[in-house]
Scaffold this motif. Structure first.
Motif, PDB file in Angstrom:
ATOM      1  N   UNK A 150      34.722  59.404  25.572  1.00 53.98           N
ATOM      2  CA  UNK A 150      34.004  60.582  25.093  1.00 53.98           C
ATOM      3  C   UNK A 150      34.050  61.717  26.107  1.00 53.98           C
ATOM      4  N   UNK A 151      34.126  61.371  27.395  1.00 53.26           N
ATOM      5  CA  UNK A 151      34.185  62.387  28.448  1.00 53.26           C
ATOM      6  C   UNK A 151      35.613  62.845  28.728  1.00 53.26           C
ATOM      7  N   UNK A 152      36.585  62.263  28.046  1.00 55.99           N
ATOM      8  CA  UNK A 152      37.976  62.652  28.258  1.00 55.99           C
ATOM      9  C   UNK A 152      38.566  62.131  29.545  1.00 55.99           C
ATOM     10  N   UNK A 153      38.049  61.018  30.051  1.00 52.24           N
ATOM     11  CA  UNK A 153      38.546  60.465  31.323  1.00 52.24           C
ATOM     12  C   UNK A 153      39.976  59.965  31.159  1.00 52.24           C
ATOM     13  N   UNK A 154      40.798  60.273  32.133  1.00 48.22           N
ATOM     14  CA  UNK A 154      42.185  59.806  32.133  1.00 48.22           C
ATOM     15  C   UNK A 154      42.361  58.542  32.963  1.00 48.22           C
ATOM     16  N   UNK A 155      41.398  58.266  33.845  1.00 50.16           N
ATOM     17  CA  UNK A 155      41.435  57.088  34.713  1.00 50.16           C
ATOM     18  C   UNK A 155      40.052  56.463  34.742  1.00 50.16           C
ATOM     19  N   UNK A 156      39.995  55.136  34.670  1.00 46.95           N
ATOM     20  CA  UNK A 156      38.750  54.400  34.864  1.00 46.95           C
ATOM     21  C   UNK A 156      38.886  53.506  36.082  1.00 46.95           C
ATOM     22  N   UNK A 157      37.893  53.537  36.968  1.00 48.83           N
ATOM     23  CA  UNK A 157      37.940  52.772  38.211  1.00 48.83           C
ATOM     24  C   UNK A 157      36.845  51.715  38.217  1.00 48.83           C
ATOM     25  N   UNK A 158      37.246  50.460  38.310  1.00 53.14           N
ATOM     26  CA  UNK A 158      36.299  49.341  38.366  1.00 53.14           C
ATOM     27  C   UNK A 158      36.631  48.447  39.551  1.00 53.14           C
ATOM     28  N   UNK A 159      35.688  48.251  40.444  1.00 52.63           N
ATOM     29  CA  UNK A 159      35.868  47.285  41.528  1.00 52.63           C
ATOM     30  C   UNK A 159      35.493  45.910  40.992  1.00 52.63           C
ATOM     31  N   UNK A 160      36.382  44.949  41.160  1.00 55.22           N
ATOM     32  CA  UNK A 160      36.120  43.601  40.661  1.00 55.22           C
ATOM     33  C   UNK A 160      36.773  42.574  41.583  1.00 55.22           C
ATOM     34  N   UNK A 161      35.987  41.791  42.342  1.00 49.54           N
ATOM     35  CA  UNK A 161      34.527  41.748  42.387  1.00 49.54           C
ATOM     36  C   UNK A 161      33.930  43.111  42.763  1.00 49.54           C
ATOM     37  N   UNK A 167      29.557  40.914  42.322  1.00 51.12           N
ATOM     38  CA  UNK A 167      29.614  40.337  40.984  1.00 51.12           C
ATOM     39  C   UNK A 167      31.049  40.391  40.444  1.00 51.12           C
ATOM     40  N   UNK A 168      31.444  39.332  39.733  1.00 52.55           N
ATOM     41  CA  UNK A 168      32.792  39.245  39.180  1.00 52.55           C
ATOM     42  C   UNK A 168      32.745  39.322  37.663  1.00 52.55           C
ATOM     43  N   UNK A 169      33.509  40.263  37.092  1.00 56.94           N
ATOM     44  CA  UNK A 169      33.655  40.349  35.646  1.00 56.94           C
ATOM     45  C   UNK A 169      34.794  39.441  35.194  1.00 56.94           C
ATOM     46  N   UNK A 170      34.677  38.889  34.011  1.00 56.74           N
ATOM     47  CA  UNK A 170      35.714  38.008  33.495  1.00 56.74           C
ATOM     48  C   UNK A 170      36.931  38.810  33.068  1.00 56.74           C
ATOM     49  N   UNK A 171      38.064  38.143  33.000  1.00 55.57           N
ATOM     50  CA  UNK A 171      39.280  38.812  32.553  1.00 55.57           C
ATOM     51  C   UNK A 171      39.161  39.218  31.096  1.00 55.57           C
ATOM     52  N   UNK A 183      42.624  55.769  28.670  1.00 49.63           N
ATOM     53  CA  UNK A 183      43.295  56.158  29.898  1.00 49.63           C
ATOM     54  C   UNK A 183      43.811  54.952  30.660  1.00 49.63           C
ATOM     55  N   UNK A 184      44.080  55.136  31.940  1.00 42.08           N
ATOM     56  CA  UNK A 184      44.563  54.065  32.812  1.00 42.08           C
ATOM     57  C   UNK A 184      43.366  53.369  33.450  1.00 42.08           C
ATOM     58  N   UNK A 185      43.258  52.066  33.249  1.00 37.90           N
ATOM     59  CA  UNK A 185      42.196  51.283  33.868  1.00 37.90           C
ATOM     60  C   UNK A 185      42.696  50.711  35.180  1.00 37.90           C
ATOM     61  N   UNK A 186      42.072  51.134  36.283  1.00 33.07           N
ATOM     62  CA  UNK A 186      42.395  50.592  37.606  1.00 33.07           C
ATOM     63  C   UNK A 186      41.349  49.542  37.947  1.00 33.07           C
ATOM     64  N   UNK A 187      41.793  48.302  38.063  1.00 31.95           N
ATOM     65  CA  UNK A 187      40.917  47.218  38.493  1.00 31.95           C
ATOM     66  C   UNK A 187      41.127  47.054  39.993  1.00 31.95           C
ATOM     67  N   UNK A 188      40.149  47.480  40.751  1.00 29.94           N
ATOM     68  CA  UNK A 188      40.216  47.464  42.211  1.00 29.94           C
ATOM     69  C   UNK A 188      39.863  46.059  42.688  1.00 29.94           C
ATOM     70  N   UNK A 189      40.891  45.280  43.011  1.00 28.76           N
ATOM     71  CA  UNK A 189      40.708  43.889  43.418  1.00 28.76           C
ATOM     72  C   UNK A 189      40.815  43.720  44.929  1.00 28.76           C
ATOM     73  N   UNK A 197      38.406  34.075  40.251  1.00 30.00           N
ATOM     74  CA  UNK A 197      39.323  34.540  39.215  1.00 30.00           C
ATOM     75  C   UNK A 197      39.885  35.896  39.565  1.00 30.00           C
ATOM     76  N   UNK A 198      40.931  36.305  38.825  1.00 30.83           N
ATOM     77  CA  UNK A 198      41.518  37.626  39.024  1.00 30.83           C
ATOM     78  C   UNK A 198      42.071  38.103  37.693  1.00 30.83           C
ATOM     79  N   UNK A 199      42.648  39.294  37.700  1.00 32.32           N
ATOM     80  CA  UNK A 199      43.114  39.909  36.449  1.00 32.32           C
ATOM     81  C   UNK A 199      44.629  40.014  36.385  1.00 32.32           C
ATOM     82  N   UNK A 200      45.351  39.191  37.145  1.00 33.02           N
ATOM     83  CA  UNK A 200      46.800  39.325  37.185  1.00 33.02           C
ATOM     84  C   UNK A 200      47.437  39.097  35.821  1.00 33.02           C
TER      85      UNK A 200
END
Length: 359
Positions: A150-161, A167-171, A183-189, A197-200
C-alpha cells in the motif's frame, strides 16, 4: 556554506556498538563470535603472495562465489560477494528503490524495532521508509506485505533471526510474505548460523523476488574483514552487479572468506558452543528473575526484574567493571539489554558481576 544535500544534512548517522581499545574488556555488545576463525583462514591469508597484493583482486570474487554456491546448493550466478552485509543492503536500496524524497514512493519497508542501519541507508539514498510496528511479543503483523504494498515499497527488509530479539520466523511465513509482496524481499540472515532453520529453500526454489543476506562476521569470526554475500535468482544478482563497485572485496578477504566456507566443521563447532552458552545464560538470567526472550541468535534480549536497577543503570555498572553489553535508548527497548553470547568464562564473569551488584 553547506555543500551536502538536504537529506544528508538531516541524517542521524548510524551509531555502531562501542569498540574499545582495551584488550581486557569483555565485549558482549556487538554480536561477534567469541572464538577465533578457522586455522585454515589464517593459512589462506598467509598464503597470499606479494604479487597478488600488487594487482587488483578478482572483480567478481569468483572463487568465493563458487565456494558459496557449493555450500548452499545453488549456482555461482546466484551469489554476490560484498564488503560486509551492509554493502549489500546499500546496493539493494540503490538498485531497487526510487530517490523520491521522504514523502515519495518506491521506498523501503521494514518493521520496528529492527536493525537501526536500515533507515540510515534509506535516508542516504533519499528514499522513503515505512516502519511497521511489530505486535505483542514482537510478532510480525499478519498484513505486513499488504502494508508495504500500500505504501509502494520496492524493497522489504526483514532480519531473521530478528534483531534485537533473536526470534526466528518460519520459512512458511517468509514464503507467504514474499508471495504477497510486490517488491524485493530481503531476508537478512546475518545471525542464521546460530538458528535451527534458514530460508535457503526460497532461493533454491527460485522465488523471483527473494534475496538472502549472509555475513561472515558472526558465524565465521571474520567481523574484522568486512565480508558478506547475497543469495538470490541470477536475475536479481545480475541487477545488483551492475551497481557494485569495480573491486568491492579485496584479495585477503576473498581468500579468508573462501577458506572459512570450506571448513564448515570448524565453524559448526563454534556455533554449538555459542548455542550451549546461550541456553545457559538464558536459564541463569531467568533464575535470577530476568525476563529473556527465546533467542535463535548469538545474543539474548533480557529485561531485568522490575524491583531491581534499570537496564541503563546495569549497563553503566557493567561497563565500569569492564563488561560491555548493548543498551538501546529507544521505545520498547529501553528497559532491556542485548547481551552477546561469549565464551563459558565470559558468561561466568558476567553472571558473577550481576550477582555482585545485585540486579
Amino acid at each position: 556554506m553547506a555543500y551536502e544535500r538536504d537529506n544528508i544534512h538531516r541524517l542521524d548517522p548510524y551509531v555502531p556498538g562501542e569498540q574499545p581499545d582495551a584488550t581486557r574488556v569483555i565485549k558482549l555488545n556487538t554480536n561477534e563470535n567469541p572464538y577465533p576463525p578457522s586455522p585454515q583462514v589464517m593459512d589462506a591469508i598467509a598464503s597470499v603472495s606479494p604479487e597478488r597484493l600488487r594487482v587488483y583482486p578478482p572483480p567478481l570474487a569468483s572463487g568465493f562465489r563458487v565456494a558459496a554456491a557449493k555450500a548452499h546448493g545453488v549456482g555461482p550466478s546466484q551469489v554476490i560477494a560484498t564488503n560486509g552485509g551492509d554493502e549489500l543492503l546499500r546496493l539493494v536500496i540503490t538498485v531497487f528503490c526510487e530517490p523520491s524524497g521522504p514523502s515519495g514512493s518506491g521506498g523501503v519497508g521494514t518493521t520496528t524495532p529492527s536493525y537501526s542501519l536500515y533507515p540510515v541507508l534509506a535516508q542516504i539514498h533519499d528514499t522513503p521508509i515505512l516502519h511497521v510496528p511489530r505486535g505483542d511479543g514482537f510478532a510480525l503483523p499478519i498484513d505486513l506485505a499488504l502494508q508495504w504494498n500500500a505504501a509502494g515499497c520496492r524493497v522489504g527488509l526483514l532480519v531473521n533471526p530478528h534483531a534485537p530479539t533473536g526470534k526466528l520466523e518460519t520459512i512458511e511465513t517468509l514464503r507467504e510474505i514474499a508471495t504477497a509482496f510486490q517488491g524485493v524481499l530481503v531476508v537478512d540472515e546475518a545471525y542464521v548460523d546460530f538458528a535451527q532453520g534458514n530460508a535457503i529453500d526460497l532461493v533454491r526454489d527460485e522465488l523471483p523476488n527473494v534475496l538472502l543476506l549472509r555475513s561472515m562476521s558472526k558465524g565465521y569470526s571474520l567481523a574484522g574483514l568486512r565480508f558478506g554475500y547475497g543469495l538470490g535468482t541470477a536475475d536479481l544478482i545480475k541487477s545488483l552487479d551492475k551497481a557494485r563497485d569495480s573491486y568491492n572485496t579485496d584479495i585477503l578477504s576473498q581468500a579468508a572468506a573462501t577458506a572459512a566456507l570450506e571448513d564448515p566443521e570448524y565453524a559448526q563447532r563454534t556455533w554449538t558452543q555459542v548455542i550451549g552458552q546461550r541456553t545457559r545464560l538464558t536459564g541463569e538470567l531467568r533464575g535470577r528473575g530476568w525476563s529473556v526472550i527465546d533467542s535463535q541468535s548469538n545474543f539474548v534480549l533480557a529485561t531485568p526484574p522490575p524491583d531491581k536497577q534499570s537496564a541503563q543503570a546495569i549497563y553503566a555498572a557493567l561497563k565500569a567493571r569492564g563488561i560491555l553489553v548493548r543498551y538501546f535508548n529507544h521505545p520498547r527497548l529501553d528497559d532491556k539489554l542485548r547481551i552477546t553470547i561469549g565464551t563459558q568464562a565470559q558468561v561466568t564473569k558476567l553472571l558473577a558481576e550481576l550477582d555482585a551488584k545485585g540486579p
